[in-house]
Design a protein around this motif. Sequence first.
Motif, PDB file in Angstrom:
ATOM      1  N   VAL A 224       6.440   2.055  10.243  1.00 10.08           N
ATOM      2  CA  VAL A 224       5.125   1.435  10.425  1.00 10.08           C
ATOM      3  C   VAL A 224       5.267   0.209  11.314  1.00 10.08           C
ATOM      4  CG1 VAL A 224       3.071   0.526   9.264  1.00 10.08           C
ATOM      5  CG2 VAL A 224       4.543   2.182   8.088  1.00 10.08           C
ATOM      6  N   GLN A 225       4.383   0.107  12.295  1.00 12.72           N
ATOM      7  CA  GLN A 225       4.244  -1.099  13.108  1.00 12.72           C
ATOM      8  C   GLN A 225       2.952  -1.787  12.685  1.00 12.72           C
ATOM      9  OE1 GLN A 225       6.016  -2.591  16.061  1.00 12.72           O
ATOM     10  NE2 GLN A 225       4.647  -4.157  15.330  1.00 12.72           N
ATOM     11  N   CYS A 226       3.002  -3.084  12.342  1.00 16.28           N
ATOM     12  CA  CYS A 226       1.848  -3.843  11.854  1.00 16.28           C
ATOM     13  C   CYS A 226       1.452  -4.891  12.878  1.00 16.28           C
ATOM     14  CB  CYS A 226       2.165  -4.513  10.513  1.00 16.28           C
ATOM     15  SG  CYS A 226       2.698  -3.376   9.222  1.00 16.28           S
TER      16      CYS A 226
ATOM     17  N   LEU B 198       0.835  -1.204   0.000  1.00 15.14           N
ATOM     18  CA  LEU B 198       0.000   0.000   0.000  1.00 15.14           C
ATOM     19  C   LEU B 198       0.870   1.254   0.000  1.00 15.14           C
ATOM     20  CD1 LEU B 198      -2.881  -0.911   2.491  1.00 15.14           C
ATOM     21  CD2 LEU B 198      -3.012  -0.695   0.010  1.00 15.14           C
ATOM     22  N   CYS B 199       1.920   1.226   0.806  1.00  9.99           N
ATOM     23  CA  CYS B 199       2.807   2.388   0.860  1.00  9.99           C
ATOM     24  C   CYS B 199       3.437   2.642  -0.509  1.00  9.99           C
ATOM     25  CB  CYS B 199       3.895   2.173   1.909  1.00  9.99           C
ATOM     26  SG  CYS B 199       3.278   2.078   3.619  1.00  9.99           S
ATOM     27  N   GLU B 200       3.908   1.614  -1.152  1.00 13.98           N
ATOM     28  CA  GLU B 200       4.525   1.789  -2.462  1.00 13.98           C
ATOM     29  C   GLU B 200       3.495   2.195  -3.498  1.00 13.98           C
ATOM     30  OE1 GLU B 200       7.950  -0.591  -4.776  1.00 13.98           O
ATOM     31  OE2 GLU B 200       6.035  -1.648  -4.607  1.00 13.98           O
ATOM     32  N   ARG B 201       2.297   1.644  -3.421  1.00 14.55           N
ATOM     33  CA  ARG B 201       1.258   2.003  -4.381  1.00 14.55           C
ATOM     34  C   ARG B 201       0.917   3.485  -4.341  1.00 14.55           C
ATOM     35  NH1 ARG B 201      -4.802   0.451  -3.043  1.00 14.55           N
ATOM     36  NH2 ARG B 201      -4.427   2.316  -1.782  1.00 14.55           N
ATOM     37  N   ASP B 202       0.965   4.064  -3.143  1.00 14.17           N
ATOM     38  CA  ASP B 202       0.568   5.460  -2.976  1.00 14.17           C
ATOM     39  C   ASP B 202       1.755   6.409  -2.979  1.00 14.17           C
ATOM     40  OD1 ASP B 202      -2.051   4.716  -2.927  1.00 14.17           O
ATOM     41  OD2 ASP B 202      -2.212   4.643  -0.750  1.00 14.17           O
TER      42      ASP B 202
ATOM     43  N   GLY C  64      10.236  -2.806  16.740  1.00 10.91           N
ATOM     44  CA  GLY C  64       8.958  -2.147  16.456  1.00 10.91           C
ATOM     45  C   GLY C  64       8.793  -1.644  15.056  1.00 10.91           C
ATOM     46  N   ALA C  65       9.788  -1.744  14.191  1.00 10.10           N
ATOM     47  CA  ALA C  65       9.681  -1.229  12.824  1.00 10.10           C
ATOM     48  C   ALA C  65       9.462  -2.400  11.879  1.00 10.10           C
ATOM     49  CB  ALA C  65      10.929  -0.455  12.435  1.00 10.10           C
ATOM     50  N   ASP C  66       8.221  -2.578  11.416  1.00 10.53           N
ATOM     51  CA  ASP C  66       7.917  -3.651  10.470  1.00 10.53           C
ATOM     52  C   ASP C  66       8.096  -3.198   9.026  1.00 10.53           C
ATOM     53  OD1 ASP C  66       7.267  -5.450  12.506  1.00 10.53           O
ATOM     54  OD2 ASP C  66       5.214  -4.694  12.615  1.00 10.53           O
ATOM     55  N   VAL C  67       7.773  -1.946   8.746  1.00 11.14           N
ATOM     56  CA  VAL C  67       7.894  -1.393   7.397  1.00 11.14           C
ATOM     57  C   VAL C  67       8.575  -0.032   7.488  1.00 11.14           C
ATOM     58  CG1 VAL C  67       6.666  -0.652   5.315  1.00 11.14           C
ATOM     59  CG2 VAL C  67       5.819  -2.605   6.623  1.00 11.14           C
ATOM     60  N   LEU C  68       9.556   0.192   6.625  1.00  4.62           N
ATOM     61  CA  LEU C  68      10.249   1.478   6.525  1.00  4.62           C
ATOM     62  C   LEU C  68      10.043   2.021   5.120  1.00  4.62           C
ATOM     63  CD1 LEU C  68      13.626   0.521   8.272  1.00  4.62           C
ATOM     64  CD2 LEU C  68      11.648   1.661   9.297  1.00  4.62           C
ATOM     65  N   ALA C  69       9.801   3.330   5.009  1.00  2.00           N
ATOM     66  CA  ALA C  69       9.566   3.935   3.704  1.00  2.00           C
ATOM     67  C   ALA C  69       9.835   5.434   3.796  1.00  2.00           C
ATOM     68  CB  ALA C  69       8.137   3.667   3.232  1.00  2.00           C
ATOM     69  N   VAL C  70       9.835   6.057   2.648  1.00  2.00           N
ATOM     70  CA  VAL C  70       9.971   7.509   2.543  1.00  2.00           C
ATOM     71  C   VAL C  70       8.736   8.027   1.823  1.00  2.00           C
ATOM     72  CG1 VAL C  70      11.338   9.424   1.661  1.00  2.00           C
ATOM     73  CG2 VAL C  70      12.481   7.355   2.491  1.00  2.00           C
TER      74      VAL C  70
ATOM     75  N   ALA D 152     -10.156   6.450   1.065  1.00  2.00           N
ATOM     76  CA  ALA D 152      -9.535   7.434   1.953  1.00  2.00           C
ATOM     77  C   ALA D 152      -8.101   7.654   1.495  1.00  2.00           C
ATOM     78  CB  ALA D 152      -9.559   6.962   3.405  1.00  2.00           C
ATOM     79  N   PRO D 153      -7.561   8.860   1.672  1.00  2.00           N
ATOM     80  CA  PRO D 153      -6.176   9.114   1.269  1.00  2.00           C
ATOM     81  C   PRO D 153      -5.213   8.407   2.196  1.00  2.00           C
ATOM     82  CG  PRO D 153      -7.086  11.018   2.411  1.00  2.00           C
ATOM     83  CD  PRO D 153      -8.216  10.052   2.224  1.00  2.00           C
ATOM     84  N   PRO D 154      -3.961   8.243   1.785  1.00  4.19           N
ATOM     85  CA  PRO D 154      -2.967   7.616   2.665  1.00  4.19           C
ATOM     86  C   PRO D 154      -2.705   8.486   3.882  1.00  4.19           C
ATOM     87  CG  PRO D 154      -1.928   8.512   0.695  1.00  4.19           C
ATOM     88  CD  PRO D 154      -3.397   8.594   0.461  1.00  4.19           C
ATOM     89  N   PRO D 155      -2.223   7.905   4.968  1.00  6.32           N
ATOM     90  CA  PRO D 155      -2.052   8.675   6.214  1.00  6.32           C
ATOM     91  C   PRO D 155      -1.137   9.868   6.062  1.00  6.32           C
ATOM     92  CG  PRO D 155      -1.906   6.312   6.640  1.00  6.32           C
ATOM     93  CD  PRO D 155      -1.925   6.472   5.160  1.00  6.32           C
ATOM     94  N   TRP D 156      -0.070   9.779   5.254  1.00  6.67           N
ATOM     95  CA  TRP D 156       0.851  10.898   5.155  1.00  6.67           C
ATOM     96  C   TRP D 156       0.248  12.074   4.388  1.00  6.67           C
ATOM     97  CZ3 TRP D 156       1.967   5.937   3.536  1.00  6.67           C
ATOM     98  CH2 TRP D 156       1.726   5.669   2.178  1.00  6.67           C
TER      99      TRP D 156
END
Length: 274
Positions: free
Chosen positions: A189-191, A155-159, A174-180, A258-262
């Motif tokens: 992101v914690q999942c 989802l992060c990459e898609r958006d 606690g870091a499951d996903v890292l992104a910019v 809904a838009p992405p959280p960022w």
Amino acid sequence: MTVPERSVRRSGRIRAFDLRATALFFALAAILLVAGAYTARAALAAAERRPAWAVVLCLIGTAAAALAVRRRRRRGHLARRTARRAAAALQEGAMTALDALETPPEQAPAVVVPAQAGPGGRGAPLAEDTVVLADPVVDYGLLDPYEFEQAVAALCERDGCAGVEVSGGAGDLGADVLAVAPDGRRVVVQCKRYCATNRVGSEDLQRFGGTCYTVHEAELALFVTTSDFTAPAVEYAEQCGIVCVDGEALKAWSDGAAPPPWAVVSPVPPPVRP
């Protein structure tokens, strides 16, 4: 060329008449006949003296003979029934196989397909080891924890996120996903893939809040779950600047409703709590 004739061996031979063997045969037959006559005479005499015993013996013999005949018939009936059942099972299996061959395969819904972890483990870039289908329809409750992390990363990459990595596992702190994010912020992101009755408590948020900023230097901290958050957890998240994404918000984000959280959270980094 002359073909030699093969000698034919005669298997049968005419046996000569043996007077001694013939006499011995008739003698044995006479002995058996006399013994049978004496036995029959003794049995008749016993029956005359004790008729009740004779009747009982006759009944026992008759019952034994009937039982033997019944057993033979039952064995034959069981064998025929077993053969019929085996034939029916084989026919049913053949029909099922034919139906399976003739039925066209159903089209599977588009899903996020996580690839196998390579030599780099879970920290490999998402763009290289994950295949994301267009317009995915995902039931996040059916995924295992690692697949759920992969789906959130997709989802992060898609958006529009760049450098998406799945780093969840032992020692991830606690870091499951890292992104910019598209605006340049570092997203951590914690999942948590929980069932609907298992809500995320304040303890989970506290563990994540203790590492997302100080260890992973997050500029946007997301806590994504398939269930919901308790009131103390939401209160702690608001104090620490952690964005909570519950099951309904995740579905809306995944469906594009809904838009992405960022895109909603202000780009100003939250204050770091000691």
